[in-house]
Design a protein around this motif. Structure first.
Motif, short mmCIF file in Angstrom:
data_model
loop_
_atom_site.label_atom_id
_atom_site.label_comp_id
_atom_site.label_asym_id
_atom_site.label_seq_id
_atom_site.Cartn_x
_atom_site.Cartn_y
_atom_site.Cartn_z
N UNK A 1 0.80 -1.21 0.00
CA UNK A 1 0.00 0.00 0.00
C UNK A 1 0.84 1.27 0.00
N UNK A 2 2.13 1.12 -0.24
CA UNK A 2 3.05 2.27 -0.20
C UNK A 2 3.46 2.70 -1.61
N UNK A 3 3.95 3.92 -1.72
CA UNK A 3 4.57 4.38 -2.96
C UNK A 3 5.98 3.80 -2.98
N UNK A 4 6.29 3.07 -4.03
CA UNK A 4 7.55 2.34 -4.13
C UNK A 4 8.39 2.94 -5.25
N UNK A 5 9.64 3.23 -4.98
CA UNK A 5 10.50 3.83 -6.00
C UNK A 5 11.36 2.77 -6.69
N UNK A 6 11.78 3.10 -7.90
CA UNK A 6 12.67 2.22 -8.67
C UNK A 6 14.00 2.05 -7.94
N UNK A 7 14.48 3.11 -7.35
CA UNK A 7 15.72 3.04 -6.59
C UNK A 7 15.58 2.06 -5.43
N UNK A 8 14.45 2.11 -4.72
CA UNK A 8 14.23 1.17 -3.62
C UNK A 8 14.24 -0.26 -4.13
N UNK A 9 13.55 -0.51 -5.25
CA UNK A 9 13.46 -1.88 -5.76
C UNK A 9 14.82 -2.43 -6.14
N UNK A 10 15.67 -1.58 -6.70
CA UNK A 10 17.01 -2.04 -7.07
C UNK A 10 17.83 -2.46 -5.85
N UNK A 11 17.45 -1.94 -4.68
CA UNK A 11 18.21 -2.24 -3.46
C UNK A 11 17.44 -3.15 -2.50
N UNK A 12 16.24 -3.55 -2.87
CA UNK A 12 15.40 -4.34 -1.97
C UNK A 12 16.12 -5.60 -1.49
N UNK A 13 15.98 -5.88 -0.21
CA UNK A 13 16.64 -7.03 0.40
C UNK A 13 15.70 -8.22 0.58
N UNK A 14 14.46 -8.11 0.10
CA UNK A 14 13.51 -9.20 0.25
C UNK A 14 13.99 -10.44 -0.50
N UNK A 15 13.98 -11.58 0.17
CA UNK A 15 14.34 -12.86 -0.44
C UNK A 15 13.20 -13.83 -0.18
N UNK A 16 12.52 -14.26 -1.22
CA UNK A 16 11.41 -15.20 -1.09
C UNK A 16 11.94 -16.60 -1.35
N UNK A 17 12.37 -17.27 -0.29
CA UNK A 17 12.97 -18.59 -0.44
C UNK A 17 12.81 -19.39 0.85
N UNK A 18 12.61 -20.70 0.74
CA UNK A 18 12.55 -21.55 1.94
C UNK A 18 13.94 -21.76 2.51
N UNK A 19 14.00 -22.30 3.70
CA UNK A 19 15.30 -22.57 4.33
C UNK A 19 16.01 -23.74 3.67
N UNK A 20 15.24 -24.66 3.07
CA UNK A 20 15.84 -25.83 2.40
C UNK A 20 14.89 -26.31 1.32
N UNK A 21 15.45 -26.93 0.30
CA UNK A 21 14.65 -27.52 -0.77
C UNK A 21 14.56 -29.02 -0.53
N UNK A 22 13.48 -29.41 0.11
CA UNK A 22 13.27 -30.80 0.51
C UNK A 22 11.77 -31.09 0.37
N UNK A 23 11.42 -32.05 -0.47
CA UNK A 23 10.01 -32.30 -0.75
C UNK A 23 9.25 -32.76 0.48
N UNK A 24 9.95 -33.29 1.46
CA UNK A 24 9.29 -33.75 2.68
C UNK A 24 9.18 -32.66 3.74
N UNK A 25 9.75 -31.50 3.47
CA UNK A 25 9.81 -30.43 4.48
C UNK A 25 8.53 -29.61 4.51
N UNK A 26 8.40 -28.86 5.59
CA UNK A 26 7.32 -27.89 5.72
C UNK A 26 7.85 -26.51 5.34
N UNK A 27 7.12 -25.81 4.49
CA UNK A 27 7.52 -24.47 4.06
C UNK A 27 7.29 -23.50 5.22
N UNK A 28 8.24 -22.60 5.50
CA UNK A 28 8.03 -21.61 6.56
C UNK A 28 6.71 -20.87 6.35
#
Length: 436
Positions: free
Chosen positions: A394-421
């Motif tokens: 819901x915020x105004x987001x700048x191109x400069x911010x996106x180039x520096x964004x630290x968001x990482x969308x990834x699980x802790x491990x790639x294991x088919x038997x695991x539970x996703x965070x």
């Protein structure tokens, strides 16, 4: 923030390129000339991956599918069975059991057995698979989008530069850039037929897509959250990027192409009006974004996946001297309507954009001047992620911010038997979800 216009050779050059039998660099320093066969490997055997493999096999007389990889054995075997039923392509299929690989590491073995790799898994995996393929010296067809977060985009940018250094092809799945009609339309816009572009409206409104839990034999309670989410990857932002990034990115890419620059900021709104059940993951069902440009221009972006609503995929370009229209599935488009002078619409023979991107990919490899769409694909993907970030927060987001964004969308491990965070399946709430 602008980049040079994409090189758009004419149709005669395309025809010539598609018949090139010259010398080109393949992986490991091997050269393809004359009747030398190029080995194709497919990573990701779902519908788009299977379609891309058919497009690749149609694109060059001397290519062969020799390796396949997927997270799930059933998906791989179903895809392979489909190929073997395709008549004239049957002789181009050579994927014995020892070159069928499954699991999260399948991509490594496919890359090792191929000259050209088709990357068609859920978008989350694109940066790591692309990096591995280019580091291994392999040419790549890389489906869109190329990442689901800004960190992935930065990885792709680095890999695209490495591909240039190694003289390797990196052809993106932003297929509209390979359609003759769209190329001619954009060229005329860039030539000033409708004056300076002041705004665009881009739309991708459809009904809901597939969902694996609807299958009678599908019992999600018997599986880990990792397997459930992988089998229903479209509905999880960490895997698909949300439909604004995974689907509407085509329109976003056309906006980047036409505007020949990138926005300085974006504001938007969106939510889950119908996808209220957690079984539908955490993506929204509608988004609306306004992208702002330094010169005052705007791109108005709308996408929706809801049943019972009007649907349509379109791009409308507003110029100081007229408008340009592109309506998918409607005869006579794209077209330009200048305020004075004659209107124009594309009437020449068109290309099948899905085939054409592979025709040009293989022709460029054989010619020794491989395509590299990596940077433009990465920036178009980042613009789409920027729009999602605006609607999620819901915020105004700048191109400069996106180039520096630290968001990482990834699980802790790639294991088919695991539970996703749980955090990865959390639904964004505008005004509460933080900018990261």
């Amino acid at each position: 923030m602008s980049e040079a216009s994409m090189n758009t050779p004419n149709r005669r050059e395309f025809v010539a390129a598609s018949t090139v039998a010259g010398v080109g660099l393949l992986s490991g320093g091997v050269f393809a000339a004359g009747n030398e066969t190029i080995r194709i490997g497919l990573i990701g055997c779902g519908g788009r991956g299977s379609g891309a493999a058919v497009n690749a096999l149609n694109a060059d007389p001397n290519v062969k599918l020799v390796a396949m990889g997927d997270a799930f054995p059933d998906r791989l075997e179903s895809s392979l069975a489909g190929f073997l039923k395709k008549g004239k392509l049957k002789d181009k299929i050579d994927v014995p059991a020892e070159r069928r690989f499954t699991g999260f590491d399948a991509y490594k073995n496919v890359i090792a057995n191929s000259d050209v790799v088709l990357l068609c898994t859920p978008p989350h995996f694109r940066p790591m698979h692309l990096k591995a393929a280019i580091e291994a010296g392999k040419h790549v067809f890389c489906e869109k989008p190329v990442a689901v977060d800004a960190s992935g985009v930065r990885s792709v940018m680095e890999t695209a530069r490495l591909a240039k250094q190694k003289n390797l092809a990196l052809c993106s799945g932003f297929c509209y850039r390979y359609e003759f009609a769209k190329r001619e339309w954009v060229k005329r816009i860039h030539d000033g037929v409708i004056g300076d572009v002041t705004a665009m409206q881009v739309n991708y409104n459809t009904g809901p897509l597939w969902w694996n839990r609807e299958k009678k034999d599908w019992k999600p309670e018997q599986y880990s959250s990792m397997e459930y989410q992988m089998r229903n990857w479209y509905y999880y932002t960490w895997l698909s990027g949300d439909h604004l990034v995974e689907q509407h990115c085509h329109n976003i890419d056309k906006a980047c192409w036409i505007m020949n620059s990138y926005p300085v900021a974006a504001t938007g709104l969106g939510g889950r009006q119908l996808r209220t059940d957690e079984k539908y993951g955490n993506i929204f069902d509608h988004h609306s974004v306004i992208f702002e440009y330094e010169n005052g221009a705007r791109v108005f972006s709308f996408c929706r996946q809801m049943p019972g609503c009007s649907s349509g995929v379109s791009d409308i370009v507003f110029g100081t001297k007229g408008i340009g229209e592109n309506q998918e599935f409607t005869e006579g488009y794209p077209r330009l309507k200048p305020n004075s002078g004659s209107a124009w619409k594309f009437t020449d023979p068109n290309s099948d954009m899905y085939d054409q991107e592979h025709v040009e990919l293989f022709a460029s490899i054989r010619k020794g001047s491989p395509i590299n769409d990596g940077e433009s694909a990465a920036r178009s993907t980042l613009m789409a992620i920027m729009g999602r970030t605006a609607t999620y927060t819901g915020q105004r987001v700048t191109w400069d911010f996106m180039n520096k964004s630290k968001l990482v969308l990834a699980p802790t491990a790639y294991d088919m038997a695991a539970q996703v965070p749980a955090e990865l399946a959390k639904v964004a709430i505008p005004g509460k979800t933080a900018l990261v």
